[in-house]
Design an enzyme around this catalytic site. Structure first.
Site, mmCIF file in Angstrom:
data_model
loop_
_atom_site.group_PDB
_atom_site.id
_atom_site.type_symbol
_atom_site.label_atom_id
_atom_site.label_comp_id
_atom_site.label_asym_id
_atom_site.label_seq_id
_atom_site.Cartn_x
_atom_site.Cartn_y
_atom_site.Cartn_z
ATOM 1 C CG ASP A 109 -1.794 1.146 1.263
ATOM 2 O OD1 ASP A 109 -2.078 1.624 0.127
ATOM 3 O OD2 ASP A 109 -2.163 1.595 2.440
ATOM 4 C CG ASP A 319 -3.686 4.732 -3.258
ATOM 5 O OD1 ASP A 319 -2.740 4.157 -2.695
ATOM 6 O OD2 ASP A 319 -4.731 4.629 -3.066
#
Ligand SMILES: *[C@@H]1O[C@H](CO)[C@@H](O)[C@H](O)[C@H]1NC(C)=O
Ligand SMILES: *[C@@H]1O[C@H](CO)[C@@H](O)[C@H](O)[C@H]1NC(C)=O
Ligand SMILES: *[C@@H]1O[C@H](CO)[C@@H](O)[C@H](O)[C@H]1NC(C)=O
Ligand SMILES: *[C@@H]1O[C@H](CO)[C@@H](O)[C@H](O)[C@H]1NC(C)=O
Ligand SMILES: *[C@@H]1O[C@H](CO)[C@@H](O)[C@H](O)[C@H]1NC(C)=O
Length: 438
Positions: A109, A319
């Site tokens: 992440d 992201d």
């Protein structure tokens, strides 16, 4: 490790592999395997879910995640930056902690900054398919005291008693929480060459109370964002500040995996490479880029005219954990209508009623106009696999969505690019590549 397995005995097999010296392995950098959470290689793979139910889940995770990434969370709230619930991550990586090494899967992440995992003895743990790490069985596990620098840097609520053990807490937007001890432990990344590289004294969060509302079976999250206790800050000098990843297309190659590269192995260069400055905002751990405009044929849609963020420096978060690309309302509407004017396909509806602008087609067969994302100094050409998402057998939808909270450049738009981060030069690079063969 060259293959992932759902087998929980994998941890035992790996014990004998950790014998390569740190420096030897780092020479030339190293790579570790990543897999899409919906791949049949993933520990999260559920046979009972249809492929398109998984797509619908990924779409709804995108929406929830925007609320967190652009939400109120920041370091100033005296919490470790963490803006994502684990089931909203999309790509999974394997790693190990402890002595002897204990094998785990975590969600890769770039939108959060700490490595945290469920630990024994659990007061509250969610169900995890692999065994849960027990720090009392590791010779290298050490709790951090309140007086330690990492503890002070996360502003833990240590009630002025420096000899106490440092606690961390992560509170999510939906009320989910993880509590535990902030610790240092030996951290291992498996390399695709079979070596395992160890990083002693890496800060981890050992979570004993993980009341996290999600269905996944992960051990936790491997945050790759910046921040005082982040893995990337820990690895920084060993990897020359460089890491890169290549994300395989979401559903076309169910069994494929790709790589997360570090150090010299993470240099992105050669034909087709473009680079744009990485912007770091104070008190935020995310990687921001400056997205100036999109173009499609003769249309150029400026982010600068948008009601959000005035197209300023560092206006978009890149992201790995959000599927769709999220845009301000006005930019989204202009782009979507330019796209639908340009495609010559029969309209269709999304059976899950999540996305508009859908067409009768297959993503790997269809030809659609290229959308160029104009980052500051870097034009990134987005093809059908980046701009369309297959939501049913014969239905694709436009993979962008409007969000009042500010832009996110999602992982679908990054598929089949080698995406490189250099935190020392503060640059992000993109190179078009077939991720299934790299
Ligand atoms: C600080 O915490 C330690 C360990 O929990 C405890 O033994 C000690 O009495 C505490 N000191 C004060 C002044 O509260
Ligand atoms: C877990 O969180 C939910 C929602 O925040 C709450 O209702 C529930 O009581 C919590 N469970 C425990 C065991 O703390
Ligand atoms: C990484 O290392 C470089 C060079 O030592 C340093 O300037 C930079 O601040 C470090 N970055 C982080 C996030 O630790
Ligand atoms: C994926 O791998 C599994 C076993 O490893 C195999 O049964 C399945 O057919 C493969 N699927 C695809 C799409 O190649
Ligand atoms: C954005 O605004 C500028 C000047 O304010 C204008 O020239 C340009 O046409 C606008 N672009 C779009 C896409 O609306």
């Amino acid at each position: 490790m060259t293959t992932m397995s759902r087998s929980s005995s994998l941890a035992l097999v790996l014990l004998c592999l950790y014998n390569l010296s740190f420096l030897e392995a780092l020479n030339g950098g190293f790579s570790t395997e990543i897999i899409h959470r919906d791949s049949s290689k993933s520990p999260f793979y559920r046979h009972t879910e249809t492929q398109f139910q998984r797509v619908a889940n990924a779409v709804s995770r995108s929406i929830n995640r925007a609320n967190h990434l652009h939400g109120r969370h920041s370091r100033s709230s005296k919490k470790i930056e963490s803006t994502v619930t684990p089931d909203q991550g999309e790509y999974v990586m394997s790693y190990s902690v402890g002595t002897p090494p204990f094998h785990l899967f975590g969600i890769m992440d770039t939108g959060s900054d700490i490595v945290w995992l469920q630990c024994q003895p659990c007061k509250i743990c969610y169900s995890q398919t692999t065994p849960i790490f027990d720090p009392s069985k590791s010779k290298t596990y050490k709790n951090l005291r309140c007086s330690s620098k990492p503890c002070k840097s996360i502003g833990s609520s240590c009630s002025n008693n420096d000899t106490q053990i440092c606690g961390y807490s992560i509170v999510y937007g939906d009320g989910s929480q993880s509590y535990g001890d902030l610790s240092v432990e030996t951290f291992y990344l498996g390399s695709t060459h079979g070596h395992h590289i160890q990083f002693p004294r890496t800060v981890i969060g050992c979570g004993f109370q993980n009341n996290v509302t999600f269905l996944g079976k992960t051990s936790g999250v491997v945050g790759l964002a910046l921040g005082p206790v982040s893995l990337i800050s820990r690895l920084n000098s060993s990897i020359g500040g460089k890491f890169s990843y290549c994300l395989t297309p979401m559903y076309s190659q169910l069994n494929s995996s790709s790589k997360l590269n570090f150090g010299d192995a993470a240099v992105v260069s050669g034909k087709g490479t473009v680079s744009t400055p990485m912007i770091l905002h104070d008190s935020k751990v995310h990687y921001y880029l400056t997205l100036e405009a999109f173009s499609l044929g003769k249309n150029r849609i400026e982010l600068g005219n948008s009601s959000y963020g005035s197209g300023g420096k560092g206006n978009v978060i890149i992201d790995s954990g959000t599927t769709l690309t999220l845009l301000p309302d006005d930019v989204y509407s202009e782009l979507a209508s330019a796209f639908s004017d340009a495609v010559k396909l029969e309209r269709a509806t999304d059976p899950h009623h999540q996305l508009s602008h859908c067409y009768k087609a297959k993503v790997d067969e269809v030809e659609v106009p290229v959308i160029t994302a104009h980052f500051n100094g870097a034009d990134v050409k987005l093809n059908a696999i980046n701009t369309l998402i297959q939501v049913a057998d014969e239905v694709v939808c436009f993979a962008f969505m409007s969000s009042p909270l500010g832009p996110i450049f999602g992982n679908l738009a990054q598929q089949n690019f080698l995406v490189g981060y250099d935190i020392q030069k503060k640059m992000v690079s993109f190179k078009p590549i077939d991720c299934t063969t790299h």
